[in-house]
Design an enzyme around this catalytic site. Structure first.
Site, PDB file in Angstrom:
ATOM      1  N   PRO A  14      -3.840   3.706   8.928  1.00  0.00           N
ATOM      2  CA  PRO A  14      -4.771   2.687   9.446  1.00  0.00           C
ATOM      3  C   PRO A  14      -6.177   3.236   9.672  1.00  0.00           C
ATOM      4  O   PRO A  14      -6.724   3.167  10.762  1.00  0.00           O
ATOM      5  CB  PRO A  14      -4.111   2.264  10.759  1.00  0.00           C
ATOM      6  CG  PRO A  14      -3.403   3.496  11.230  1.00  0.00           C
ATOM      7  CD  PRO A  14      -2.959   4.218   9.992  1.00  0.00           C
ATOM      8  N   GLY A  15      -6.768   3.811   8.602  1.00  0.00           N
ATOM      9  CA  GLY A  15      -8.168   4.220   8.637  1.00  0.00           C
ATOM     10  C   GLY A  15      -9.053   3.047   8.285  1.00  0.00           C
ATOM     11  O   GLY A  15      -8.722   1.894   8.574  1.00  0.00           O
ATOM     12  N   TRP A  92       6.971   8.572   5.820  1.00  0.00           N
ATOM     13  CA  TRP A  92       6.828   7.136   6.046  1.00  0.00           C
ATOM     14  C   TRP A  92       7.282   6.344   4.820  1.00  0.00           C
ATOM     15  O   TRP A  92       7.958   5.317   4.936  1.00  0.00           O
ATOM     16  CB  TRP A  92       5.383   6.780   6.386  1.00  0.00           C
ATOM     17  CG  TRP A  92       5.032   6.972   7.827  1.00  0.00           C
ATOM     18  CD1 TRP A  92       4.100   7.806   8.348  1.00  0.00           C
ATOM     19  CD2 TRP A  92       5.616   6.281   8.949  1.00  0.00           C
ATOM     20  NE1 TRP A  92       4.063   7.694   9.723  1.00  0.00           N
ATOM     21  CE2 TRP A  92       4.984   6.765  10.110  1.00  0.00           C
ATOM     22  CE3 TRP A  92       6.614   5.318   9.078  1.00  0.00           C
ATOM     23  CZ2 TRP A  92       5.313   6.305  11.390  1.00  0.00           C
ATOM     24  CZ3 TRP A  92       6.950   4.861  10.344  1.00  0.00           C
ATOM     25  CH2 TRP A  92       6.303   5.351  11.479  1.00  0.00           C
ATOM     26  N   ALA A 134     -16.005  -0.052   3.843  1.00  0.00           N
ATOM     27  CA  ALA A 134     -15.579  -0.075   5.243  1.00  0.00           C
ATOM     28  C   ALA A 134     -15.771   1.326   5.800  1.00  0.00           C
ATOM     29  O   ALA A 134     -15.385   2.305   5.153  1.00  0.00           O
ATOM     30  CB  ALA A 134     -14.121  -0.507   5.365  1.00  0.00           C
ATOM     31  N   LYS A 185     -14.756   1.752 -11.116  1.00  0.00           N
ATOM     32  CA  LYS A 185     -14.796   2.150  -9.714  1.00  0.00           C
ATOM     33  C   LYS A 185     -14.791   3.675  -9.587  1.00  0.00           C
ATOM     34  O   LYS A 185     -15.449   4.232  -8.704  1.00  0.00           O
ATOM     35  CB  LYS A 185     -13.609   1.547  -8.968  1.00  0.00           C
ATOM     36  CG  LYS A 185     -13.568   1.901  -7.477  1.00  0.00           C
ATOM     37  CD  LYS A 185     -14.800   1.380  -6.741  1.00  0.00           C
ATOM     38  CE  LYS A 185     -14.869   1.879  -5.291  1.00  0.00           C
ATOM     39  NZ  LYS A 185     -13.759   1.360  -4.468  1.00  0.00           N
ATOM     40  N   PRO A 264     -10.940  18.144   4.403  1.00  0.00           N
ATOM     41  CA  PRO A 264     -10.818  18.319   2.946  1.00  0.00           C
ATOM     42  C   PRO A 264     -11.335  17.086   2.214  1.00  0.00           C
ATOM     43  O   PRO A 264     -11.202  15.952   2.696  1.00  0.00           O
ATOM     44  CB  PRO A 264      -9.309  18.498   2.734  1.00  0.00           C
ATOM     45  CG  PRO A 264      -8.801  19.000   4.044  1.00  0.00           C
ATOM     46  CD  PRO A 264      -9.646  18.332   5.090  1.00  0.00           C
TER      47      PRO A 264
END
Length: 303
Positions: A14-15, A92, A134, A185, A264
């Site tokens: 959740p960055g 996860w 963001a 991109k 990093p």
């Protein structure tokens, strides 16, 4: 009236990007499970004058999924960690994914699947192009500085993501030529590497000398993209440069944020890949040959 059950959705990482997607889901009543390294009671997204709060908590222990109410694999997992963090996120992915789980990889580059698949033997992997800026703020919140949009390769897995985000602030494009979008991109991300070496934000592209260097680097990358089969026109380098020049002068990028924090850098998937793929095609990349070692040293040292 019978209603379809809501899909179970998780956001891992959740960055800045993960918070934006989580906020988009929460606003339309599909609040995801939040999974990360740092415990938080909630996530906060600023979009102009609007403030969106996503209720937590952010879970930090993938070994205790029973405490999170997870009794089966999730239907959809958004993997929003950086490429340098995939290995750490593997527990996860193992806890949340089953054979039918769609794992949407919200990462930079054109090698997302090769990066992630070895760390998660189950699930249907789906690369994505993230088009929105963001930025994480010092207080842990995230500021969205443009319209949120994802591009996905058209197919059944992409439609699962599109349905989950339907009606939300995050638009989803199902692309027939995803390769071209991914390479476009990548070129945008690659030229942002110049910001790391200059330690400056988007305003630097207003300088004539930096604009000329950026354009030459983008043209170098365009030749590689075309050799890889990406259908990109001659106008792409100038269009990407113009985007940076039109951006707010104080706009940063995730790789610059990592450099400022001493973390990093994703130098290999954003810049190294251009040089690597060029060598495979026998192409010369004189700018990459200078830029990539400097970014690698800035990331990994020594010194």
């Amino acid at each position: 009236m019978r209603t379809e059950p809501q899909p179970s959705i998780a956001v891992v990482g959740p960055g800045a990007i993960g918070t934006t997607v989580a906020a988009a889901l929460h606003e339309v009543g599909r609040t995801p499970l939040l999974c990360g390294r740092t415990a938080r009671s909630q996530l906060t997204l600023h979009d102009g004058d609007r403030l969106i709060t996503v209720p937590g908590p952010v879970w930090t222990d993938p070994a205790r999924t029973d405490r999170h109410g997870i009794d089966r694999p999730c239907d959809l997992v958004f993997l929003a960690v950086k490429a340098t963090q995939v290995e750490a996120a593997a527990p996860w992915l193992a806890a949340l994914s089953g054979p039918d789980t769609v794992v949407c990889v919200l990462q930079n580059g054109v090698e997302q699947l090769a990066q992630v698949a070895p760390h998660c033997p189950r699930g249907q992997f789906l690369p994505a192009v993230v088009w929105f800026p963001a930025q994480a703020q010092a207080d842990g919140s995230v500021r969205l500085r443009g319209e949120a949009r994802l591009s996905l390769p058209d197919g059944p897995a992409a439609r699962v993501v599109a349905q989950a985000l339907h009606g939300s602030r995050c638009a989803v494009d199902l692309a027939a030529d995803f390769q071209a979008l991914a390479w476009r991109k990548l070129l945008q991300n690659a030229v942002a590497g110049l910001m790391v070496l200059a330690r400056r934000r988007a305003g630097m592209f207003g300088r004539d000398d930096i604009a000329a260097l950026a354009l030459a680097y983008l043209q170098e990358g365009l030749a590689v993209a075309r050799a890889e089969g990406a259908a990109l026109g001659d106008e792409v380098p100038q269009a990407i440069l113009a985007w940076f020049q039109a951006a707010p002068a104080d706009m940063g990028t995730s790789i610059l944020t990592d450099r400022e924090a001493g973390r990093p850098l994703e130098w290999d998937i954003r810049n190294g890949v251009v040089a690597r793929r060029a060598r495979a095609h026998g192409l010369s990349t004189p700018i990459s040959d200078v830029l990539v070692p400097l970014l690698a040293a800035a990331s990994d040292g020594p010194g």
